[in-house]
Motif scaffolding. Structure first.
Motif, short mmCIF file in Angstrom:
data_model
loop_
_atom_site.label_atom_id
_atom_site.label_comp_id
_atom_site.label_asym_id
_atom_site.label_seq_id
_atom_site.Cartn_x
_atom_site.Cartn_y
_atom_site.Cartn_z
N PRO A 154 0.82 -1.21 0.00
CA PRO A 154 0.00 0.00 0.00
C PRO A 154 0.86 1.27 0.00
N GLN A 155 0.34 2.33 -0.62
CA GLN A 155 1.08 3.60 -0.76
C GLN A 155 1.60 4.09 0.59
N ALA A 156 0.74 4.12 1.58
CA ALA A 156 1.14 4.66 2.90
C ALA A 156 2.32 3.87 3.48
N THR A 157 2.25 2.57 3.34
CA THR A 157 3.31 1.73 3.87
C THR A 157 4.61 1.98 3.13
N ALA A 158 4.54 2.10 1.81
CA ALA A 158 5.74 2.35 1.02
C ALA A 158 6.41 3.65 1.47
N GLU A 159 5.59 4.66 1.71
CA GLU A 159 6.15 5.94 2.15
C GLU A 159 6.73 5.83 3.56
N GLU A 160 6.06 5.07 4.41
CA GLU A 160 6.52 4.89 5.78
C GLU A 160 7.86 4.15 5.82
N LEU A 161 7.95 3.10 5.00
CA LEU A 161 9.20 2.33 4.92
C LEU A 161 10.26 3.10 4.17
N GLY A 162 9.84 3.92 3.24
CA GLY A 162 10.78 4.61 2.36
C GLY A 162 10.94 3.84 1.07
N TYR A 163 10.84 4.54 -0.04
CA TYR A 163 11.00 3.88 -1.33
C TYR A 163 12.44 3.39 -1.49
N PRO A 164 12.63 2.30 -2.23
CA PRO A 164 14.00 1.81 -2.41
C PRO A 164 14.85 2.82 -3.18
N GLU A 165 16.02 3.12 -2.65
CA GLU A 165 16.91 4.09 -3.30
C GLU A 165 17.55 3.49 -4.55
N LYS A 166 17.71 2.16 -4.53
CA LYS A 166 18.24 1.45 -5.69
C LYS A 166 17.28 0.31 -5.99
N GLU A 167 16.69 0.34 -7.18
CA GLU A 167 15.64 -0.65 -7.51
C GLU A 167 16.17 -1.85 -8.27
N GLU A 168 17.17 -1.62 -9.12
CA GLU A 168 17.72 -2.72 -9.92
C GLU A 168 18.94 -3.30 -9.22
N LEU A 169 18.85 -4.58 -8.88
CA LEU A 169 19.89 -5.22 -8.08
C LEU A 169 20.34 -6.53 -8.72
N LYS A 170 21.62 -6.86 -8.50
CA LYS A 170 22.12 -8.16 -8.95
C LYS A 170 22.68 -8.91 -7.75
N ASN A 192 16.80 1.96 2.76
CA ASN A 192 15.45 1.44 2.48
C ASN A 192 15.53 0.17 1.63
N THR A 193 16.43 0.19 0.66
CA THR A 193 16.62 -0.99 -0.19
C THR A 193 17.04 -2.18 0.67
N THR A 194 17.93 -1.93 1.63
CA THR A 194 18.44 -2.99 2.50
C THR A 194 17.31 -3.60 3.33
N ILE A 195 16.46 -2.76 3.89
CA ILE A 195 15.33 -3.27 4.69
C ILE A 195 14.37 -4.03 3.79
N SER A 246 8.19 -4.35 10.41
CA SER A 246 7.34 -3.74 9.39
C SER A 246 6.44 -4.79 8.74
N LEU A 247 6.95 -6.01 8.56
CA LEU A 247 6.11 -7.09 8.02
C LEU A 247 5.00 -7.47 8.99
N ILE A 248 5.34 -7.49 10.29
CA ILE A 248 4.35 -7.81 11.33
C ILE A 248 3.26 -6.73 11.35
N LYS A 249 3.70 -5.49 11.26
CA LYS A 249 2.76 -4.35 11.29
C LYS A 249 1.77 -4.43 10.12
N GLU A 250 2.25 -4.88 8.98
CA GLU A 250 1.39 -4.99 7.80
C GLU A 250 0.57 -6.28 7.79
N LYS A 251 0.77 -7.10 8.85
CA LYS A 251 0.07 -8.39 8.96
C LYS A 251 0.42 -9.33 7.79
N LEU A 252 1.62 -9.20 7.26
CA LEU A 252 2.08 -10.10 6.21
C LEU A 252 2.71 -11.36 6.81
N VAL A 253 3.10 -11.28 8.09
CA VAL A 253 3.72 -12.43 8.77
C VAL A 253 3.16 -12.54 10.18
N ASP A 254 3.31 -13.72 10.75
CA ASP A 254 2.84 -13.99 12.11
C ASP A 254 3.96 -13.65 13.11
#
Length: 442
Positions: free
Chosen positions: A7-23, A264-267, A386-394
């Motif tokens: 969700p948009q709010a969560t993305a802003e709260e976490l911070g958008y990834p500073e580097k999106e393309e990764l190897k 943010n990318t690291t998290i 952050s995953l717990i807060k979003e209820k994505l994990v137990d």
């Protein structure tokens, strides 16, 4: 591929990834699974990360790739970030926010060595060997070779690999000296005073090297022990689960600079890996057959489905036909497997000191400081919370972050009966019969 659903709010709260393309890099072993699953199940994409995954030729090439930035991160031997940060072999500050798995390795010997060991090993009523098989039963074989002037060669995957330390631990517990390192004298062979000579062989080449007779045994991760069984060229005698129950194995490594530059990318990449680890273990390993199918692809591990399934689905085959239940042979999330414990880091450091890779005595505080420099439970906790807060994990699957110290309680299930308390590294080093002690220097 799953599409982005954060969700948009969560993305802003976490911070958008500073580097999106990764190897990311990996070695062809089943314990790279969290990276493959995070990719295949769309968990990286959920985080706004567009990841390329690439197999590497060996551990040295992989480490150099992370250091020079051609790789953003990688599946690593737990000893690699510690050794690099310490300056053993190479100098670079590498960190880990995520521990990739527990257990997963085995020690295999050639058919000829097994034939010589077997008469010494106690048998069950059905005639099969009693497990765990200690190195005590290998000792007479090593002594016989020595008396005939033959060096007893064994393989492990890298000087700072779990495999090196597990093989050394098993041998020493059976009274076989695996040799010392003396980096201050330029000797990094690890064979000073050795009764068994250990040298590096890349994991996928282990079975062929054994078959050629260059080595008599090896310690490696899967599927390369089971491959020896399938090819009929060797017998796995023990798993690392039986050497040290629920031992930490690989980690995900990135440079400290990457984590500082792209927090943010690291998290976010840590979140994706946590979700992948959960998927691998959930519902009592119900997803493992699907995971095996993915890993058997040539772009991942590239071994036959049956070979990978032999260990990944909760069994392990020793002698041909002697398949036993080892439900925790591969653990990716249970028992807080993904949490980067300081005490895990310190165990590796104690073994480096025990065998001379750390040439001089260090204070207990030095061990604590080095562990904290490399293992980053603070990053892990941010990702998990952050995953717990979003209820994505137990939340039940995680440590209690409010009280967690980063040190596991004293661990007692080692093959030699020696217990390990990460808060007392020097006392632990001094407790072994074979190995350097306080005041010793090669």
């Amino acid at each position: 591929m799953a599409t982005m659903f954060v969700p948009q709010a969560t993305a802003e709260e976490l911070g958008y990834p500073e580097k999106e393309e990764l190897k990311f890099g990996f070695i062809k072993l089943t314990d790279m699974a969290p990276i493959a699953i995070a990719y295949e199940k769309g968990y990286f994409e959920d985080e706004g990360l567009y990841v390329t995954i690439e197999a590497q030729a060996n551990w040295k090439v992989l480490l150099n790739g992370v250091i020079d930035g051609s790789l953003d991160g990688a599946h690593m031997l737990a000893g690699q970030p510690l050794a690099a940060t310490m300056g053993f072999g190479t100098k670079a500050h590498i960190i880990t926010p995520f521990s990739m798995d527990l257990n997963g390795n085995g020690i295999t010997v050639s058919n000829e060595i097994w034939k010589q060991m077997k008469p010494n090993i106690p048998k069950m009523a059905d005639g099969r060997p009693v497990h765990p098989i200690k190195a005590d039963y290998l000792k007479p074989v090593v002594e016989k070779y020595a008396s005939e002037g033959k060096p007893f060669n064994m393989g492990m995957v890298f000087p700072v690999s779990t495999h090196n330390y597990e093989l050394r631990y098993w041998l020493a517990a059976g009274g076989i000296h695996p040799g010392y390192y003396a980096p201050h004298k330029g000797d990094v062979s690890g064979q000073i005073d050795a009764e068994a000579l250990l040298s590096v062989t890349p994991p996928p080449q282990m079975p062929a090297t054994l078959e050629a007779g260059t080595i008599y045994g090896y310690c490696v991760g899967e599927p390369w022990n089971q491959q020896a069984v399938f090819k009929g060229i060797g017998v796995p005698v023990i798993t690392d689960y039986e050497i040290w129950k629920d031992n930490p194995e690989k980690v995900f490594g990135i440079t400290a600079e990457f984590a500082e530059k792209y927090p943010n990318t690291t998290i976010r990449l840590t979140r994706a890996l946590i979700r992948a680890a959960i998927w691998l273990d959930e519902n009592n390993n119900a997803n493992r057959p699907e995971a095996v199918k993915i890993l058997s692809q040539s772009n991942y591990v590239g071994a036959d489905y049956d070979v990978i399934a032999n260990s990944m689905t909760g069994t392990f085959e020793y002698e041909k036909g002697d398949k036993r239940d080892v439900p925790d042979f591969n653990v990716f999330f249970r028992y807080n497997a993904t949490y980067p414990y300081y005490s895990d880091a310190i165990w590796y450091l104690t073994q480096m000191r025990r065998w001379g890779q750390i040439a001089d005595d260090k204070s207990d505080d030095w061990y604590f400081d080095m562990a904290k420099k490399v293992y980053r439970p603070d990053i892990y906790a941010q990702a998990a919370k952050s995953l717990i807060k979003e209820k994505l994990v137990d939340p039940a699957g995680f440590p209690d972050f409010a009280t967690e110290t980063g040190f596991k309680p004293e661990q007692k299930e080692f093959i030699d009966g020696v217990s390990y308390d990460g808060t007392k590294p020097n006392a632990y080093i001094d407790s072994f019969k074979i190995g350097l002690k306080t005041g010793d220097k090669i």
